[in-house]
Design a protein around this motif. Structure first.
Motif, mmCIF file in Angstrom:
data_model
loop_
_atom_site.group_PDB
_atom_site.id
_atom_site.type_symbol
_atom_site.label_atom_id
_atom_site.label_comp_id
_atom_site.label_asym_id
_atom_site.label_seq_id
_atom_site.Cartn_x
_atom_site.Cartn_y
_atom_site.Cartn_z
ATOM 1 N N TYR A 26 -1.849 -2.338 0.999
ATOM 2 C CA TYR A 26 -2.557 -3.382 1.510
ATOM 3 C C TYR A 26 -4.073 -3.414 1.792
ATOM 4 C CZ TYR A 26 2.019 -5.172 3.329
ATOM 5 O OH TYR A 26 3.333 -5.712 3.235
ATOM 6 N N VAL A 27 -4.607 -2.135 1.894
ATOM 7 C CA VAL A 27 -5.693 -2.046 2.069
ATOM 8 C C VAL A 27 -6.177 -2.394 0.331
ATOM 9 C CG1 VAL A 27 -6.300 0.444 1.525
ATOM 10 C CG2 VAL A 27 -7.587 -0.548 3.113
ATOM 11 N N GLY A 28 -5.564 -1.980 -0.552
ATOM 12 C CA GLY A 28 -6.066 -2.393 -1.983
ATOM 13 C C GLY A 28 -6.145 -3.761 -2.193
ATOM 14 N N ASP A 31 -6.598 -6.440 2.757
ATOM 15 C CA ASP A 31 -6.357 -6.393 4.035
ATOM 16 C C ASP A 31 -7.034 -5.268 4.926
ATOM 17 O OD1 ASP A 31 -4.500 -8.452 3.960
ATOM 18 O OD2 ASP A 31 -3.083 -7.127 2.940
ATOM 19 N N ASP A 32 -7.035 -5.484 6.156
ATOM 20 C CA ASP A 32 -7.794 -4.577 7.107
ATOM 21 C C ASP A 32 -6.573 -3.841 7.644
ATOM 22 O OD1 ASP A 32 -8.641 -3.731 9.891
ATOM 23 O OD2 ASP A 32 -10.567 -4.056 8.987
ATOM 24 N N GLU A 49 -9.387 5.844 1.467
ATOM 25 C CA GLU A 49 -10.571 5.976 2.614
ATOM 26 C C GLU A 49 -10.868 4.853 3.163
ATOM 27 O OE1 GLU A 49 -14.072 5.577 -0.820
ATOM 28 O OE2 GLU A 49 -13.660 7.335 0.070
ATOM 29 N N ARG A 50 -10.507 3.658 2.991
ATOM 30 C CA ARG A 50 -10.558 2.626 3.602
ATOM 31 C C ARG A 50 -9.795 2.537 4.629
ATOM 32 N NH1 ARG A 50 -10.528 -1.294 -1.799
ATOM 33 N NH2 ARG A 50 -8.866 0.346 -1.938
ATOM 34 N N ILE A 51 -8.761 3.137 4.911
ATOM 35 C CA ILE A 51 -7.672 2.836 6.125
ATOM 36 C C ILE A 51 -8.273 3.474 7.202
ATOM 37 C CG2 ILE A 51 -5.573 3.463 6.855
ATOM 38 C CD1 ILE A 51 -4.646 3.602 3.894
#
Length: 353
Positions: A26-28, A31-32, A49-51
């Motif tokens: 989902y982050v890919g 999505d937040d 790393e965006r999670i």
């Protein structure tokens, strides 16, 4: 979407692996995504790393005061994230999530990850789930059998969604296989490694060139090691512990065996199938193995708790290489059936229902 996954911690279990797969996907997609750990801060799987990661509590050990603090911390967090979809995994954390979200009107989905009949406090869980069903709580089950364990009210607010197979699996192997047998799972009573050891003893008398490699950690390791000595197979049974690269290690093995008394959907089983490893599983509640394996077409199912049936299945794969290879090659199709994209899309459609 803003999505918050709630879990005790990112330990080496199957539920945690599903969360990590969905969160990374989902982050890919833009999505937040947040993972809220409420009983520890362990992270054993690779996270994008965006999670965002938050830990707001430690294991309670059954202590009431720690559990109350957990409830209050979760409730405070939920109040400040009303614009999010909250997805909770595992029965105990589900119960905390339902109680923590009371009256907040935040969209909450709780996901059962095992055989509901095996939960020790089913009456309390059912009361809390019924309470949540009257509010803004929805439910995800891995199999239809699991769904049928609950009331009509809960079933009406639920969806069956199997586990995803992540896209970054090693490539399926097609070649001469090593004479090794893999078992992957926690060394706990549910997995019934005693059954596997008993079946392997009989199998090994006929096929002494094979080794059994057991991957996983748990409180029964010492007991199982002792059992292998008693059965006089300790020289060909290896306890490998937890390995992050277990799939790379076992991809050339001759077979994979799941000996559990009960399961939701075994990630280890469907990943082994995706690698083209010939697989044997007990046809155990709550129907996850039966959902994945069409016996004698893409794997073998045997009755739970029957060491002779398991031994005979292992012998058949060792004796009939052509049949074994056919099962493995057909099993690879689970990559498409349970792909990240398909399973994540089913979750997304349920969130936006």
């Amino acid at each position: 979407m803003n999505i918050i996954f709630v879990v005790s911690a990112i330990n080496g279990g199957g539920a945690e692996r599903v969360i990590v797969t969905l969160a990374n996907y989902y982050v890919g997609q833009g999505d937040d995504v947040t993972i809220l750990m409420v009983a520890g801060d362990t992270i054993l799987y690779r996270l994008d790393e965006r999670i965002k990661i938050f830990s707001i509590g430690q294991p309670s050990g059954g202590k009431l005061l720690i559990q109350i603090r957990r409830l209050l911390s979760m409730r405070k967090y939920f109040k400040t994230h009303k614009d999010s979809y909250i997805i909770s995994f595992s029965t105990r954390i589900n119960m905390f999530s339902i109680l923590s979200s009371f009256g907040i009107k935040v969209p909450l989905i709780v996901s059962e990850r095992n055989d509901p009949n095996r939960f020790h406090h089913a009456w309390l869980r059912n009361k809390i789930y019924e309470f949540g069903a009257k509010e803004n709580t929805y439910f995800v089950f891995q199999t239809e059998d699991a769904k049928r364990c609950f009331s009509k009210r809960i079933q009406r607010k639920s969806m069956v969604i199997p586990n995803p197979i992540r896209n970054d699996l090693p490539q399926a192997y097609n070649g001469i296989r090593e004479k090794k047998i893999a078992a992957v799972g926690r060394l706990e009573a549910q997995k019934n490694h005693n059954l596997l050891l008993e079946a392997f003893r009989g199998f090994h008398q006929k096929f002494p060139e094979y080794e059994l490699h057991i991957f996983g950690e748990g409180k029964l390791e010492k007991t199982l090691r002792k059992k292998s000595f008693e059965l006089q197979i300790n020289n060909c049974v290896f306890f490998e512990g937890f390995k992050k690269d277990v799939l790379e290690i076992i991809r050339k093995y001759s077979m994979f065996v799941l000996s559990s008394d009960y399961e939701g959907i075994s990630n280890s089983l469907i990943e082994a199938m995706a690698l083209g490893i010939p697989c044997i599983s007990t046809d155990c509640p709550i129907g996850g193995s039966r959902l994945s394996i069409d016996s004698r077409k893409n794997g073998l199912l045997v009755p739970p708790g029957n060491p002779l049936a398991l031994q005979k299945a292992m012998e058949e794969l060792a004796e009939n290489r052509e049949f074994s290879e056919k099962l493995g090659m057909t099993a690879i199709n689970v990559r498409e059936i349970y792909s990240e994209e398909k399973i994540a899309d089913r979750w997304r459609r349920f969130l936006k229902r």
